[in-house]
Enzyme design. Structure first.
Site, mmCIF file in Angstrom:
data_model
loop_
_atom_site.group_PDB
_atom_site.id
_atom_site.type_symbol
_atom_site.label_atom_id
_atom_site.label_comp_id
_atom_site.label_asym_id
_atom_site.label_seq_id
_atom_site.Cartn_x
_atom_site.Cartn_y
_atom_site.Cartn_z
ATOM 1 N N TYR A 147 36.873 45.160 6.806
ATOM 2 C CA TYR A 147 37.728 44.207 7.493
ATOM 3 C C TYR A 147 39.176 44.250 7.014
ATOM 4 O O TYR A 147 39.997 43.457 7.467
ATOM 5 C CB TYR A 147 37.208 42.780 7.280
ATOM 6 N N LYS A 217 24.421 46.016 1.049
ATOM 7 C CA LYS A 217 23.719 47.188 1.590
ATOM 8 C C LYS A 217 23.941 48.357 0.627
ATOM 9 O O LYS A 217 24.310 49.472 1.031
ATOM 10 C CB LYS A 217 24.261 47.538 2.978
ATOM 11 N N ASP A 283 19.735 43.368 5.382
ATOM 12 C CA ASP A 283 18.800 43.246 6.508
ATOM 13 C C ASP A 283 17.553 42.468 6.097
ATOM 14 O O ASP A 283 17.060 41.617 6.845
ATOM 15 C CB ASP A 283 18.445 44.607 7.118
ATOM 16 N N ASP A 307 30.234 37.728 7.620
ATOM 17 C CA ASP A 307 30.522 37.326 8.992
ATOM 18 C C ASP A 307 29.214 37.095 9.754
ATOM 19 O O ASP A 307 28.990 36.053 10.364
ATOM 20 C CB ASP A 307 31.351 38.444 9.657
#
Ligand code: NAI
Length: 418
Positions: A147, A217, A283, A307
């Site tokens: 971002y 992740k 996830d 987000d």
């Protein structure tokens, strides 16, 4: 008087000057009510001893119409000097080269934490069977990651330069379609991670919460998201050795002395009130929050994950429209509390705007200032109203026994119930 920060302590005078941006669209309809409700709660809690001095500062369309610029320097200065402020939603100006106003404020004041508390209000419609189990505070890193806005469009000379560098100097041969590829850069630093994770741990300690979960992740992006996990654990063990127990430490004890010893150390840590620092792959986290939301208290995560996570968790409790938020720099003390929705041009002037996102952000602001009693009065009032089915149309239409109120009626009821 100004709020100040000295020697790591926020000093809040009894009459603090708080700059506010009214906001565009429905901002004009909700901001004055939010101020009235806050003033009433403060008056009721402190009997006139404390009172906020509101100071309007301009931004967005209102600023553009009055002074010809979207974000006047005076506004930035006011937030810089006063440390704490609040803002309504702003129209994002359309056009090349104009930064989003929200991004500009975040960058100018280096507001590195995006703080999103998520809880359920009894009465609000939700897809979960047990929404009461969701009570999570999200610390989303606000300045780094994919971002950061470092990217080049496919086919431009800039991206070709980057592609040539990657191919010829870095030996990268993995880009599948180099002729048509856009490229973005994902910076994640030790400092950026540490200040975010430190803020999350301090928050858990202050609020006596059981755990901080690092969501990442790192299984795929080993140096960026994997770095976040590694540096987060290292920070907890280095700076909070007596107040935290990490999953990383659990695993080392297990490897050295066996599972029983690790479990014993874990149990001991919990008994002595230490915060458990653990990590989970993003996830798996999203699945797990649906199945066992009670396992998460404070979450520390990178910008993009944050987000998605903020919206999923808010949606789980039916609160996406009323979710509050703040952008904070815990070192300097700068904090801007904000409505998380936009200007809602489709309902402007129709008395349908829900003030709760901004109102709950104002509650966060009161808590940040240490004026918890006033904050609690507002939250209690909202709890009573939602439980009775009273809400603006956006929520009422999904509630059992929902009673739709106009913005004005709803705000008057909030004040009555303080
Ligand atoms: P939006 O959040 O303004 O509206 C999306 C939908 O939610 C609309 O149907 C709207 O009526 C409804 N809604 C939003 N807030 C509501 C409230 N308080 N009460 C009842 N209903 C509400 O998003 P949209 O339409 O994409 O954006 C409109 C403008 O707002 C754009 O200029 C956009 O850039 C800006 N925006 C600003 C944000 C900010 O300042 N933080 C955040 C998101 C968008």
């Amino acid at each position: 008087m100004q709020i100040t920060k000295k020697n790591g302590q926020l000093h809040v005078p009894d009459n603090p000057l708080i700059p506010f941006i009214e906001g565009d669209g429905i901002g004009k309809e909700i901001t004055p009510f939010v101020q009235q409700i806050v003033d009433a709660a403060v008056e009721k809690s402190y009997g006139g001893k404390r009172k906020i001095s509101w100071k309007e500062v301009l931004a967005g369309e209102k600023a553009f119409n009055k002074v010809g610029t979207w974000l006047p320097n005076e506004t930035l200065e006011a937030f810089r000097n006063s440390l704490v402020g609040i803002k309504g939603p702003l129209t994002t100006p359309v056009g090349e080269g104009i930064r989003s106003l929200n991004v500009a404020l975040r960058q100018e004041l280096d507001l590195y934490v995006c703080l999103r508390p998520v809880r359920w209000f009894k009465g609000v419609a939700t897809p979960l069977l047990h929404p009461e189990k969701v009570r999570v505070t999200i610390f989303r890193e606000n300045t780094e990651d994919i971002y950061a806005g470092i990217e080049w469009a496919a086919g431009t000379p800039e991206v070709n330069k980057v592609l040539t560098f990657l191919k010829e100097e870095m030996g990268v041969a993995k880009i599948r379609f180099p002729e048509t590829t856009s490229i973005g850069v994902k910076p994640v630093s030790v400092e950026g991670t540490e200040r975010l994770v430190r803020a999350a741990i301090l928050y858990a300690l202050e609020h006596k919460l059981p755990s901080v979960t690092l969501v990442h992740k790192g299984n795929i992006m080993k140096f960026t998201e994997g770095g976040f996990k590694k540096w987060g654990y290292a920070l907890a063990e280095r700076e909070f050795p007596d107040q935290t127990f990490t999953e990383h430490r659990f695993n080392s004890i297990k490897a050295e002395k066996g599972l029983d010893a690790a479990v014993e150390a874990y149990n001991q840590a919990l008994e002595t009130g230490k915060v458990f620092i653990k990590d989970v792959i993003a996830d798996a986290f999203l699945q797990s929050t649906l199945l066992k939301p009670e396992e998460y208290a404070v979450v520390a995560t990178l910008n993009l994950n944050g987000d998605y996570i903020s919206d999923q968790l808010a949606a789980m409790v039916g609160g996406i429209g009323i979710a509050p938020g703040a952008n904070i720099n815990y070192n300097s003390g700068h904090a801007i509390f904000e409505a998380t929705h936009g200007t809602a041009p489709d309902i402007v002037g129709k008395e349908k705007a829900n003030p709760c996102s901004m109102l709950l952000s104002a509650v966060m602001m009161l808590e940040y200032m240490g004026w918890n009693d006033a904050g609690r009065l507002i939250t209690n009032s909202l709890e009573k109203l939602f439980e009775g089915g009273y809400a603006t149309p956006d929520l009422a239409r999904f509630m059992e026994n929902g009673k739709s109120l106009s913005t004005t009626q709803f705000c008057e009821k909030v004040i009555e119930n303080l």
